[in-house]
Design an enzyme around this catalytic site. Sequence first.
Site, mmCIF file in Angstrom:
data_model
loop_
_atom_site.group_PDB
_atom_site.id
_atom_site.type_symbol
_atom_site.label_atom_id
_atom_site.label_comp_id
_atom_site.label_asym_id
_atom_site.label_seq_id
_atom_site.Cartn_x
_atom_site.Cartn_y
_atom_site.Cartn_z
ATOM 1 N N HIS A 58 -0.168 -7.493 -1.666
ATOM 2 C CA HIS A 58 0.800 -6.927 -0.923
ATOM 3 C C HIS A 58 1.726 -5.804 -1.736
ATOM 4 C CE1 HIS A 58 4.302 -7.379 2.728
ATOM 5 N NE2 HIS A 58 4.771 -6.202 1.327
ATOM 6 N N GLU A 59 2.857 -6.147 -2.520
ATOM 7 C CA GLU A 59 3.278 -5.454 -3.001
ATOM 8 C C GLU A 59 2.742 -4.787 -3.720
ATOM 9 O OE1 GLU A 59 6.912 -5.471 -3.298
ATOM 10 O OE2 GLU A 59 6.595 -7.335 -2.007
ATOM 11 N N HIS A 68 0.973 3.463 -2.453
ATOM 12 C CA HIS A 68 2.348 3.618 -0.828
ATOM 13 C C HIS A 68 2.892 5.022 -2.104
ATOM 14 C CE1 HIS A 68 4.683 4.126 2.851
ATOM 15 N NE2 HIS A 68 3.902 5.609 2.528
ATOM 16 N N HIS A 128 2.616 -1.430 -1.139
ATOM 17 C CA HIS A 128 3.699 -0.204 -1.585
ATOM 18 C C HIS A 128 3.437 0.497 -2.929
ATOM 19 C CE1 HIS A 128 6.296 -1.906 1.368
ATOM 20 N NE2 HIS A 128 6.803 -3.648 1.139
#
Length: 690
Positions: free
Chosen positions: A473-474, A480, A477
């Site tokens: 998940h991180e 991104h 980010h």
Amino acid sequence: MTNPLLSDWQTPFGLPPFEQIEPAHYLPAFEQAMQEHWEEVDRVARQEAPPTFDNTIVALERCGVRLDRISRVFDNLTASHTNAQLQAIEREMAPRLAAHHSRILLDSRLYARIDDLHEQRQQLGLDSQSLRVLERYHLDFRQAGAHLQGPQRDRLAAIAEELAGCYTRFSQNVLADEGAFVKVLTQDEELQGLPDFVRATARAAALARGHTDPQAHVITLSRSSLMPFMTFSENRALRQSLWQAWCQRGERLAEHNNLPLIRQILQLRLEQARLLGYANSAEKALADTMAGSPAAARKLLMTVWEPARRRAQEEYNDMLALARQRQPDDPPAQLHAWDWHYWAEQVRRDRYALEESQVKPYLQLSRLTEAMFHVAGQLFGLRFEPLANAPRYTEALQAWEVRDAQGQHVGVFISDNFARNNKRSGAWMSVFRGQSDLDSPVRPLVINNNNFSAPPQGEPALLSLDDARTLFHEFGHGLHGLLSQCRYPRLAGTQVLRDFVEFPSQIMENWLLQPQILQQFARHHLSGEPMPEALIEKILRASRFNQGFATVEYVSSALVDLALHENTRPEDLDPAAFEQDMLTQIGMPPAIGLRHRLPHFLHLFAGDGYASAYYVYLWAEVLEADAFQAFVQSGNLFDPDLAGRLKRHIFTQGNAVEPMQAFQALMGRPPRVEPLLVQRGLSAAALSEV
């Protein structure tokens, strides 16, 4: 003495020279950088030349580079590696920095120039990204109150300053509470049921805290320490004691009690919202989101609430039946919140012949890091090359140079994976330097922070499935931030609308449990053997298990958040009573606790980023479940056409494109909610398979 924060950084890729920076460097650096920033902005504001896009918006984009650099280092370290000196500086600087930024955002000269440009924006001949940054600047200034009259502007500035101080105290109170709590276990009955990997981690935690008793094991209020204990411990009284300590964070210690701060923050937010013309702070917070209003956010939450609540009741019934079967001499009349994790694990073992202790030996942090790099390579053509000589603020820090398929430098990715008592809880991504192409290419320095339990000395770090999902998940980010290709700093990376920012992170989680990824990277930490296909099949069959609980736990917190910020009488608020009243209204199952109680709800009260917006994870899940289904249906989890569109329209765009427009460019249509219900096991078809 030279202040490294004010010097050029002669380090690989301009990474912060952590070893050279002392707490004493920050205050003088902030002082100088704030003065420089104001002088730069003031030159823009007092120009005699009429406003143009270049002499106003572009000029503002070039302001404050030094202050931004210092703030990013400071903010990262006060979250991940703080100490008493840094916390004192944080308490002093938070309101001062808020006042500094308010001075800029409320400057009537600047707003007049920006407003003039905004009025004639369609006649300026701007390209789409330039038009977008102009619109964002105009909105930033209006949401700060620049369009209001003097006394109102002054009050908004005072509120921003006061809120900044409150946020800092709230966060520091939670950290102090969590850091002060240690449960030392020395008796065999206290360790009953704990598998070897939980005992080893607890023993390492005891040694790290100086406990010389060879029987000593330590459980802390770090989620990665507490939740394995709650899952495996057969000692119900200890589970209850630790669960209650977990729930009381932020109010357990009198000197670090957050209850008064909650009321103060809510009062200030409501006053701020009303000065800006909103009925309540939820309306203000959600005005600039994809949802657009509290009603739209609540509608989505309630779409899943009833199916999730029904599923959670079925899960509870299954657990209670098993508990009574296993304990015929003393059958429990009911189960409580401190029982759920334990009995859910027992049901999972019983139904799927699957338990975490079977899975965890295959989930080495180092191998899973290779897995996520592999996924990024297959999807986006990225390569990660270790940086052995990168500066570090802790030995646990790791860094990689990131290159694209053509071998060009993309940025630097850093990870800080382990829990410490001077690191706030949770997991997050941030940057030491953001991306932009305004004057010359500026490549990002991105960091992921996690809070995994540190392994015993000399042993590999092993993760739970939940930890592994957090890792991916991180990393979403992080990608991104790394893949951003924006001209303007204001639009770059993760600076997108709040209910869009979790889309890139959540879609990355999907690749973790794909059989081809597990077969290649999930290898036993002792034998090196790949995870057996039979175990992979069990994991996949159990992937929707306990989703009623997980959804109820999350959605209830999101509904409390919305209702709290729609409340217009915060001065009378009793947080505990408010929580309970709200849970009664929505029919919260009594054996499920809130994922976050208000006194330690950092998402809401350590800043304003997620206030009224805890719903965003579910909103983003609608987007990612729909998008990932396209990969599945293509028959190729790394379909080059889909991957190219995902990169081009989502990961590189930052805030240069309106989010719904970006999603429709990816998918060719608006999002659908059905894939979310299937993914969570809440659709009729999915429920029949559970």
